[in-house]
Every structure is written in structure tokens, then in C-alpha cells.
Design a protein around this motif. Structure first.
Motif, mmCIF file in Angstrom:
data_model
loop_
_atom_site.group_PDB
_atom_site.id
_atom_site.type_symbol
_atom_site.label_atom_id
_atom_site.label_comp_id
_atom_site.label_asym_id
_atom_site.label_seq_id
_atom_site.Cartn_x
_atom_site.Cartn_y
_atom_site.Cartn_z
ATOM 1 N N LYS A 434 0.851 -1.194 0.000
ATOM 2 C CA LYS A 434 0.000 0.000 0.000
ATOM 3 C C LYS A 434 0.882 1.238 0.000
ATOM 4 O O LYS A 434 1.944 1.259 0.632
ATOM 5 C CB LYS A 434 -0.912 0.023 1.222
ATOM 6 C CG LYS A 434 -1.999 -1.040 1.209
ATOM 7 C CD LYS A 434 -2.910 -0.902 2.424
ATOM 8 C CE LYS A 434 -4.011 -1.964 2.417
ATOM 9 N NZ LYS A 434 -4.895 -1.839 3.611
ATOM 10 N N SER A 435 0.410 2.257 -0.694
ATOM 11 C CA SER A 435 1.138 3.526 -0.758
ATOM 12 C C SER A 435 0.787 4.376 0.460
ATOM 13 O O SER A 435 -0.369 4.443 0.883
ATOM 14 C CB SER A 435 0.791 4.281 -2.043
ATOM 15 O OG SER A 435 1.422 5.540 -2.060
ATOM 16 N N LEU A 436 1.829 5.034 1.002
ATOM 17 C CA LEU A 436 1.638 5.956 2.124
ATOM 18 C C LEU A 436 2.101 7.362 1.698
ATOM 19 O O LEU A 436 3.033 7.935 2.260
ATOM 20 C CB LEU A 436 2.429 5.493 3.355
ATOM 21 C CG LEU A 436 2.038 4.137 3.931
ATOM 22 C CD1 LEU A 436 2.956 3.771 5.091
ATOM 23 C CD2 LEU A 436 0.584 4.139 4.395
ATOM 24 N N GLY A 437 1.494 7.906 0.669
ATOM 25 C CA GLY A 437 1.901 9.209 0.160
ATOM 26 C C GLY A 437 2.920 9.076 -0.940
ATOM 27 O O GLY A 437 3.099 8.029 -1.563
ATOM 28 N N ASP A 438 3.652 10.178 -1.163
ATOM 29 C CA ASP A 438 4.602 10.213 -2.273
ATOM 30 C C ASP A 438 5.927 9.531 -1.966
ATOM 31 O O ASP A 438 6.648 9.110 -2.884
ATOM 32 C CB ASP A 438 4.872 11.678 -2.682
ATOM 33 C CG ASP A 438 3.625 12.358 -3.210
ATOM 34 O OD1 ASP A 438 2.741 11.620 -3.717
ATOM 35 O OD2 ASP A 438 3.536 13.593 -3.104
ATOM 36 N N LYS A 441 5.894 3.610 1.478
ATOM 37 C CA LYS A 441 4.935 2.548 1.196
ATOM 38 C C LYS A 441 4.994 1.545 2.349
ATOM 39 O O LYS A 441 5.946 1.519 3.140
ATOM 40 C CB LYS A 441 5.283 1.851 -0.114
ATOM 41 C CG LYS A 441 6.653 1.161 -0.118
ATOM 42 C CD LYS A 441 6.956 0.512 -1.465
ATOM 43 C CE LYS A 441 8.361 -0.088 -1.457
ATOM 44 N NZ LYS A 441 8.707 -0.725 -2.738
ATOM 45 N N THR A 442 3.976 0.729 2.425
ATOM 46 C CA THR A 442 3.965 -0.324 3.433
ATOM 47 C C THR A 442 3.697 -1.647 2.750
ATOM 48 O O THR A 442 2.862 -1.742 1.832
ATOM 49 C CB THR A 442 2.917 -0.069 4.529
ATOM 50 O OG1 THR A 442 2.986 -1.136 5.476
ATOM 51 C CG2 THR A 442 1.515 -0.003 3.956
ATOM 52 N N GLU A 519 11.364 3.997 -3.146
ATOM 53 C CA GLU A 519 12.365 3.582 -4.120
ATOM 54 C C GLU A 519 13.104 2.295 -3.711
ATOM 55 O O GLU A 519 13.844 1.713 -4.506
ATOM 56 C CB GLU A 519 13.387 4.706 -4.337
ATOM 57 C CG GLU A 519 14.283 5.013 -3.138
ATOM 58 C CD GLU A 519 13.662 6.035 -2.206
ATOM 59 O OE1 GLU A 519 14.387 6.554 -1.323
ATOM 60 O OE2 GLU A 519 12.444 6.328 -2.358
ATOM 61 N N LEU A 520 12.933 1.841 -2.481
ATOM 62 C CA LEU A 520 13.636 0.639 -2.008
ATOM 63 C C LEU A 520 12.834 -0.619 -2.349
ATOM 64 O O LEU A 520 11.608 -0.619 -2.333
ATOM 65 C CB LEU A 520 13.865 0.713 -0.502
ATOM 66 C CG LEU A 520 14.787 1.836 -0.003
ATOM 67 C CD1 LEU A 520 14.968 1.744 1.503
ATOM 68 C CD2 LEU A 520 16.149 1.783 -0.695
ATOM 69 N N VAL A 521 13.590 -1.684 -2.636
ATOM 70 C CA VAL A 521 12.977 -2.971 -2.947
ATOM 71 C C VAL A 521 13.454 -3.993 -1.908
ATOM 72 O O VAL A 521 14.659 -4.133 -1.652
ATOM 73 C CB VAL A 521 13.364 -3.456 -4.358
ATOM 74 C CG1 VAL A 521 12.777 -4.838 -4.630
ATOM 75 C CG2 VAL A 521 12.903 -2.445 -5.400
#
Length: 526
Positions: A434-438, A441-442, A519-521
Motif C-alpha cells: 500500500k502507498s503511504l503518500g509520495d 509505502k507499506t 524507491e527501495l525494494v
């Protein structure tokens, strides 16, 4: 007249002190200490010495040992010059002792039968030549019936005797060859026997100022000897105590059979390496000084020159005694124990039953197998030493484990192997992002562990899993559903202690959230 007597006395004194005395004795072993590596043998022997130089030939001293002259402790005042092994100067000592050689008689017999065969060979050649002459002269031109009859009678008499003589001679030659072969084998065995005996013989060269009987005590360092503890652990089910057989595998290569003598087994090494190390200078290095050797971080090299020996294994029994010394554990073997040279023996030291708590253990994240563990409390009273243990469940060997007797807790855990009747399975059942803004993410991960008990008894199972830990302050991890686990945030471990009924299936669920920059994977989450 007085001057003549003094000269005569001086001559006799010089003559006595210039003679060489050769005396033979045998060493008796008083005690043997065998360490995890190396050991020593305490010998004693005695000899009657004459004034002057004495060669003391000591049988049954053994080999593969290191003995300094200072280790020979005489009870009288003498000067010990040197010692060497008998076989180092075999011809010299054999000639001086003038010992009867059993092989001399064997050699005489061999030579007798060889010379006898030379004569028989000559007779056999003459017999064969006679037969050839008769065969070549048997052709008659236009013989009359009387001549034919006469020739037949001649052949019956002469050829028959010659054939018989040829057979008898050949039989005698073959019999003698068989005797020679047996004698040569006997000579070889006798030579081997003498060689084995003299291999264990040393010669001590001493000077004595008078005629006296001297007793010697010797401590001989053994290089090629060792012992190692081993165990046999048997269980007939999780409701029964463990049966443990405590064994010692022993080998020595002194060349002597250790029999009816005190033998001690001692843990640790008996060598020059068992000592503290001093600090050396520490040179600080950079990448430009990589070639500088820092002796401060190096131990002295260990001598690994002892050769391995292919050995046979023999089981022996006894009644040992354990004693805990200040720094070592000593095991005194029964005097009836026999330890041959160059043969590995297994001595049973003790056998006992241990009250045990059993539990199953599984980490399905890395291994689908479930292992049965046995817990032994207050294990130090059994004098365990580190060693391999053969594990048997219901009289079937399930594997081999290492007994770690150097645990800091009062409880020793022993793995009895995996049980195929207890099944575990771990699955990633949900992964959600899920995205947490710009910027952030979670990611959510949910797992399910299934445990099935196919046994006909209850089991206690310790189930262990984990939640990852963050090494970056920008990455935050939060557990969402520990499902009654014992959770340690510092390690990330989750532990469930479950009781599972026969044929029961249980499911465990847990999950965690990872909050991180977009940007992290994330890697390695399965």
C-alpha cells in the motif's frame, strides 16, 4: 718389589675399567597415561653393572616414544652416556651377545636338502638319458619272432625299472622342495619374530665406577597414542528414560601389549602446545603495509607429523573409575583391560539410565523436518566429555550427533533425529503493498504454519520462526499477529510451545508490516 706390585695393580685396574660389559634385562611397565593426544609410559628395569663401560640391553621397552637421557632415573651413582634402539646397530650387538640364532639350524637344514636335490637331479638326468638310449635302439631290421620276443622281455625288465626309478627320483625331489619351502617360511616367521622383538629393545650405555646392582625408572613420552569418548544413546519412546553407554576408543602404537597394568585416560593433550601464549609486538598496518607480518596474531605451528594408521576395532569390557582433578578428568581402567599395539579398542566405561524430558522442535522456515530433543538436567554428574554419539530409537539407528559437554547451562539438549510422523509446513499466504503518500509505502506479509501429529501419542512441540530486523532507520517493521507466540523484539524470534494430540492438525498464523521509502525494494522475503 713394592714398585712391581703397584705396576701390577695399576695394570689390573686399567684392564678392568677398559672392558665392556653386555647385560640383558627386560623393562616392566608400571603405569600408562593416555591423553586425547599423546601420553606417557612409566617403565622400570634393573641391571648388574661392572666397573667400566656397560651396555644395558633393555627388552620390552617399546617404540614410537621420546625419551631423554634425563628421564632415566637410576637409584645408584652412575654416568649415563647415551641410549639408542637395538636395531640401529643390530650387527654390533648381535655379535657381542653371541646369542644362539634359531635361524642357523634352519639354514643348515635348507642347505642339506638343496645339496641332496642336486644329487637327485643328477641321478634323474642319467635315468632319463638311459630311457632315451633304449628308445632310440629299439628298431630291428627283419626281426625273427625270437628276436621280437627277446626285445619285449628286455623292455619289460629294463624299461619298467627305469620308469620306476624316474618316478621315485622325481617324488623325492618334489618332497625336498616342499621341505625347503616350509623351512623358508619358518625362517621368515622367525626373522619377523626377532625383528618385532628387537624393535622394542633399547641399549643404554653407562659407566660405573664399581660392581653394583642398579634400578632404573623411566618416563617415556608416547607420540602415537590417543583416546576419544564415544556414546551409544538408546530410547524406546518419549515416555521412557534414555539408556546411555559411555565408551572410550583407545589406540596406542608402542609396539607393546598393555596388560595387567594401571591405565589412565585423561582428557586434553599431552604435548608442548598446552601452554599460554605471550603477546608479540602489534604493528598497525594500512593498505600500503599489507606485506608486514603480524606475529601478534599468529600461533606457533603445530606438529602434524604423526601418521595415521589403519586399525582394527575390538570391543573390551572393564570397570573404570572416574575422578575429577583440578583441570583434568581422569578415568582409571580396570586392570583386566588389554590394549594391544596398533589396534583400536573400545572400552565400555559406564552404562546408566537418565531421566529425560522429551520435546519436538521445528523451524519450518528453513527445514520441514521435525526433530525430537532429549533434555538431560544436571548432566555434569555423569562426567560427560565431548564426543560422538550413535543414536538408536526403538533399536534402530537414526544417526550420529556430537555431544557438547561444555554447555554453560545445567541442561544438555541431545537431538535424537527427525521424526517423519510429525509434519510441518510454512506458507506465505498473503503479500500486499500500500502507498503511504509520495515517499513511503507499506508491505504486509502473512504466513501460516500447519502442524500435523500422525503419532498415536501426545507430543510437545517447540515451533520457532522469526520476523526480520531493520538495520536502517528509514525502514520500520511491526509485527501484526504473533498468535500467542513468545516474541522477542530484539532478536525477532517467535516461539510457540504447543501440545498436539494424536492425529491432530494445528495451524499457526502470524504477519508483519514493513514501512519503507518507495524507491527501495525488499529482498529475501518468502
Amino acid at each position: 718389589m713394592l714398585k712391581i706390585k703397584w705396576l701390577l695393580f695399576s695394570f689390573l685396574t686399567i684392564n678392568v675399567y677398559s672392558q665392556e660389559n653386555f647385560v640383558t634385562t627386560a623393562s616392566s611397565i608400571k603405569e600408562v597415561n593416555i591423553y586425547s593426544s599423546g601420553g606417557f609410559v612409566r617403565h622400570s628395569f634393573s641391571a648388574n653393572l661392572l666397573p667400566g663401560k656397560n651396555y644395558v640391553i633393555v627388552n620390552d621397552f617399546g617404540k614410537n616414544g621420546v625419551t631423554d637421557i634425563s628421564n632415566f632415573k637410576p637409584d645408584k651413582k652412575i654416568n649415563i652416556l647415551r641410549y639408542e634402539y637395538y636395531n640401529n646397530n643390530l650387527s654390533f650387538y648381535s655379535s657381542k651377545l653371541k646369542s644362539s640364532n634359531k635361524n642357523d639350524q634352519i639354514n643348515d637344514s635348507i642347505n642339506y636338502y638343496k645339496k641332496l636335490n642336486e644329487v637327485l637331479d643328477q641321478d634323474l638326468v642319467l635315468t632319463k638319458n638311459s630311457l632315451d638310449i633304449i628308445r632310440k635302439n629299439q628298431t630291428l631290421e627283419n626281426p625273427s619272432p625270437a628276436e621280437i620276443s627277446k626285445l619285449i622281455d628286455y623292455n619289460k625288465i629294463n624299461l619298467k625299472d627305469l620308469f620306476k626309478e624316474e618316478t621315485n627320483l622325481q617324488t623325492k625331489i618334489n618332497d625336498n622342495k616342499s621341505r625347503i619351502s616350509k623351512l623358508e617360511n619358518k625362517r621368515y616367521e622367525s626373522s619377523q619374530e626377532v625383528n618385532n622383538r628387537t624393535n622394542n629393545t633399547i641399549v643404554l650405555l653407562v659407566n660405573s665406577d664399581k660392581k653394583q646392582h642398579v634400578n632404573f625408572d623411566v618416563n617415556q613420552l608416547i607420540q602415537d597414542a590417543y583416546w576419544a569418548p564415544s556414546y551409544t544413546i538408546k530410547s524406546n519412546g518419549i515416555t521412557t528414560p534414555l539408556k546411555i553407554s559411555y565408551n572410550a576408543k583407545i589406540r596406542q602404537n608402542t609396539g607393546l601389549e598393555l596388560r595387567n597394568i594401571p591405565i589412565k585416560l585423561i582428557n586434553g593433550s599431552f604435548n608442548g602446545e598446552d601452554k599460554p601464549y605471550e603477546l608479540d609486538r602489534w604493528f598497525l598496518r594500512t593498505e600500503r603495509d599489507y606485506y608486514v607480518s603480524n606475529q601478534a596474531f599468529q600461533k606457533p605451528p603445530i606438529d602434524k607429523s604423526v601418521k595415521s594408521v589403519s586399525v582394527q576395532e575390538v570391543a573390551i569390557m572393564g570397570s573404570p573409575r572416574f575422578s575429577q582433578k583440578t583441570m583434568k578428568t581422569e578415568i582409571s581402567l580396570d586392570k583386566n583391560v588389554v590394549v594391544p599395539s596398533n589396534v583400536q579398542v573400545t572400552e565400555e566405561l559406564n552404562e546408566f539410565e537418565v531421566s529425560t524430558t522429551y520435546k519436538y522442535f521445528s523451524t519450518p522456515k528453513t527445514e520441514t523436518k521435525t526433530f525430537l530433543l532429549a533434555s538431560i538436567k544436571d548432566y555434569s554428574k555423569y562426567n560427560f566429555l565431548p564426543g560422538n554419539a550413535d543414536i538408536y530409537m526403538d533399536d534402530t539407528q537414526t544417526g550420529t550427533v556430537m555431544i557438547d559437554a561444555n554447555q554453560l547451562s545445567n541442561e544438555m539438549m541431545i537431538s535424537l533425529g527427525s521424526d517423519p510422523n510429525v509434519l510441518t509446513k510454512r506458507e506465505l499466504i498473503k503479500k500486499e503493498t500500500k502507498s503511504l503518500g509520495d515517499k513511503e509505502k507499506t508491505e504486509f506479509y502473512a504466513y501460516e504454519i500447519t502442524v500435523k501429529n500422525n503419532k498415536n501419542t501426545d507430543i510437545n512441540l517447540e515451533l520457532k520462526d522469526q520476523v526480520p530486523l531493520s538495520t536502517d532507520e528509514k525502514i520500520k517493521i511491526q509485527i501484526t499477529n504473533p498468535d500467542k507466540a513468545d516474541y522477542d523484539p530484539s532478536s525477532g524470534f517467535l516461539i510457540w510451545n504447543l501440545n498436539i494430540k494424536p492425529n491432530e492438525t494445528k495451524k499457526i498464523s502470524f504477519g508483519f508490516n514493513v514501512t519503507l521509502p518507495k524507491e527501495l525494494v525488499i529482498l529475501d522475503i518468502k
